[in-house]
Design a protein around this motif. Sequence first.
Motif, PDB file in Angstrom:
ATOM      1  N   ALA A 191      30.938  -2.047  27.079  1.00  0.00           N
ATOM      2  CA  ALA A 191      30.732  -0.652  27.491  1.00  0.00           C
ATOM      3  C   ALA A 191      30.661  -0.544  29.005  1.00  0.00           C
ATOM      4  O   ALA A 191      30.105  -1.406  29.670  1.00  0.00           O
ATOM      5  N   ASP A 192      31.250   0.522  29.503  1.00  0.00           N
ATOM      6  CA  ASP A 192      31.126   0.854  30.918  1.00  0.00           C
ATOM      7  C   ASP A 192      30.109   1.973  31.114  1.00  0.00           C
ATOM      8  O   ASP A 192      29.410   2.018  32.115  1.00  0.00           O
ATOM      9  N   ILE A 193      30.056   2.885  30.134  1.00  0.00           N
ATOM     10  CA  ILE A 193      29.107   4.006  30.145  1.00  0.00           C
ATOM     11  C   ILE A 193      28.472   4.095  28.766  1.00  0.00           C
ATOM     12  O   ILE A 193      29.158   3.931  27.755  1.00  0.00           O
ATOM     13  N   VAL A 194      27.162   4.365  28.738  1.00  0.00           N
ATOM     14  CA  VAL A 194      26.458   4.508  27.461  1.00  0.00           C
ATOM     15  C   VAL A 194      25.668   5.807  27.475  1.00  0.00           C
ATOM     16  O   VAL A 194      24.895   6.056  28.396  1.00  0.00           O
ATOM     17  N   PHE A 195      25.895   6.657  26.479  1.00  0.00           N
ATOM     18  CA  PHE A 195      25.107   7.863  26.272  1.00  0.00           C
ATOM     19  C   PHE A 195      24.111   7.561  25.160  1.00  0.00           C
ATOM     20  O   PHE A 195      24.509   7.190  24.054  1.00  0.00           O
ATOM     21  N   LEU A 196      22.819   7.725  25.450  1.00  0.00           N
ATOM     22  CA  LEU A 196      21.771   7.415  24.483  1.00  0.00           C
ATOM     23  C   LEU A 196      20.981   8.662  24.132  1.00  0.00           C
ATOM     24  O   LEU A 196      20.609   9.437  25.016  1.00  0.00           O
ATOM     25  N   ASP A 197      20.702   8.814  22.859  1.00  0.00           N
ATOM     26  CA  ASP A 197      19.822   9.888  22.402  1.00  0.00           C
ATOM     27  C   ASP A 197      18.392   9.493  22.755  1.00  0.00           C
ATOM     28  O   ASP A 197      17.965   8.369  22.492  1.00  0.00           O
ATOM     29  N   TYR A 198      17.664  10.405  23.350  1.00  0.00           N
ATOM     30  CA  TYR A 198      16.293  10.134  23.754  1.00  0.00           C
ATOM     31  C   TYR A 198      15.365   9.968  22.554  1.00  0.00           C
ATOM     32  O   TYR A 198      14.559   9.052  22.517  1.00  0.00           O
ATOM     33  N   ALA A 199      15.485  10.842  21.566  1.00  0.00           N
ATOM     34  CA  ALA A 199      14.568  10.825  20.423  1.00  0.00           C
ATOM     35  C   ALA A 199      15.345  10.605  19.124  1.00  0.00           C
ATOM     36  O   ALA A 199      16.061  11.485  18.670  1.00  0.00           O
ATOM     37  N   MET A 200      15.193   9.412  18.578  1.00  0.00           N
ATOM     38  CA  MET A 200      15.831   9.077  17.302  1.00  0.00           C
ATOM     39  C   MET A 200      14.817   8.335  16.448  1.00  0.00           C
ATOM     40  O   MET A 200      13.899   7.715  16.971  1.00  0.00           O
ATOM     41  N   PRO A 201      14.994   8.376  15.144  1.00  0.00           N
ATOM     42  CA  PRO A 201      14.114   7.582  14.293  1.00  0.00           C
ATOM     43  C   PRO A 201      14.390   6.096  14.513  1.00  0.00           C
ATOM     44  O   PRO A 201      15.504   5.699  14.845  1.00  0.00           O
ATOM     45  N   GLY A 202      13.355   5.289  14.364  1.00  0.00           N
ATOM     46  CA  GLY A 202      13.534   3.860  14.575  1.00  0.00           C
ATOM     47  C   GLY A 202      13.530   3.547  16.060  1.00  0.00           C
ATOM     48  O   GLY A 202      12.581   3.833  16.768  1.00  0.00           O
ATOM     49  N   MET A 203      14.621   3.006  16.559  1.00  0.00           N
ATOM     50  CA  MET A 203      14.724   2.649  17.968  1.00  0.00           C
ATOM     51  C   MET A 203      15.367   3.804  18.739  1.00  0.00           C
ATOM     52  O   MET A 203      16.549   4.092  18.555  1.00  0.00           O
ATOM     53  N   ASP A 204      14.593   4.444  19.611  1.00  0.00           N
ATOM     54  CA  ASP A 204      15.144   5.554  20.381  1.00  0.00           C
ATOM     55  C   ASP A 204      15.826   5.054  21.653  1.00  0.00           C
ATOM     56  O   ASP A 204      15.854   3.857  21.938  1.00  0.00           O
ATOM     57  N   GLY A 205      16.398   5.979  22.400  1.00  0.00           N
ATOM     58  CA  GLY A 205      17.136   5.626  23.601  1.00  0.00           C
ATOM     59  C   GLY A 205      16.324   4.894  24.642  1.00  0.00           C
ATOM     60  O   GLY A 205      16.823   3.984  25.306  1.00  0.00           O
ATOM     61  N   LEU A 206      15.042   5.242  24.786  1.00  0.00           N
ATOM     62  CA  LEU A 206      14.199   4.545  25.754  1.00  0.00           C
ATOM     63  C   LEU A 206      13.985   3.081  25.369  1.00  0.00           C
ATOM     64  O   LEU A 206      13.983   2.201  26.227  1.00  0.00           O
ATOM     65  N   ARG A 207      13.821   2.830  24.099  1.00  0.00           N
ATOM     66  CA  ARG A 207      13.652   1.439  23.667  1.00  0.00           C
ATOM     67  C   ARG A 207      14.945   0.653  23.853  1.00  0.00           C
ATOM     68  O   ARG A 207      14.906  -0.533  24.187  1.00  0.00           O
ATOM     69  N   VAL A 208      16.082   1.303  23.668  1.00  0.00           N
ATOM     70  CA  VAL A 208      17.358   0.633  23.920  1.00  0.00           C
ATOM     71  C   VAL A 208      17.456   0.275  25.397  1.00  0.00           C
ATOM     72  O   VAL A 208      17.839  -0.846  25.748  1.00  0.00           O
ATOM     73  N   LEU A 209      17.090   1.196  26.278  1.00  0.00           N
ATOM     74  CA  LEU A 209      17.109   0.917  27.716  1.00  0.00           C
ATOM     75  C   LEU A 209      16.209  -0.243  28.076  1.00  0.00           C
ATOM     76  O   LEU A 209      16.586  -1.116  28.878  1.00  0.00           O
ATOM     77  N   ARG A 210      15.037  -0.279  27.505  1.00  0.00           N
ATOM     78  CA  ARG A 210      14.094  -1.369  27.810  1.00  0.00           C
ATOM     79  C   ARG A 210      14.633  -2.716  27.324  1.00  0.00           C
ATOM     80  O   ARG A 210      14.409  -3.734  27.958  1.00  0.00           O
ATOM     81  N   ALA A 211      15.309  -2.691  26.188  1.00  0.00           N
ATOM     82  CA  ALA A 211      15.852  -3.935  25.624  1.00  0.00           C
ATOM     83  C   ALA A 211      17.002  -4.432  26.478  1.00  0.00           C
ATOM     84  O   ALA A 211      17.249  -5.584  26.616  1.00  0.00           O
TER      85      ALA A 211
END
Length: 69
Positions: A49-69
């Motif tokens: 990926a060159d660009i990633v669009f993440l949903d901020y609020a999702m069930p399970g792992m949300d966008g913030l947790r993806v960023l931290r990972a």
Amino acid sequence: MNKDVRVLLLDDDRDFVEAMGFFLKSRGYEVHPEWAAREVLARIKAGEADIVFLDYAMPGMDGLRVLRA
């Protein structure tokens, strides 16, 4: 042209992913829709990926947790 720019879209709202994907494709981007955070993490770690669009609020792992990972 944006043909070589790979975009990952992560959102639990399939309608949004499809609409945003259609828009980005119409602008020449290579779009990869995803609905599971773990799949996106694997693609990011693999350099797919060159660009990633993440949903901020999702069930399970949300966008913030993806960023931290």
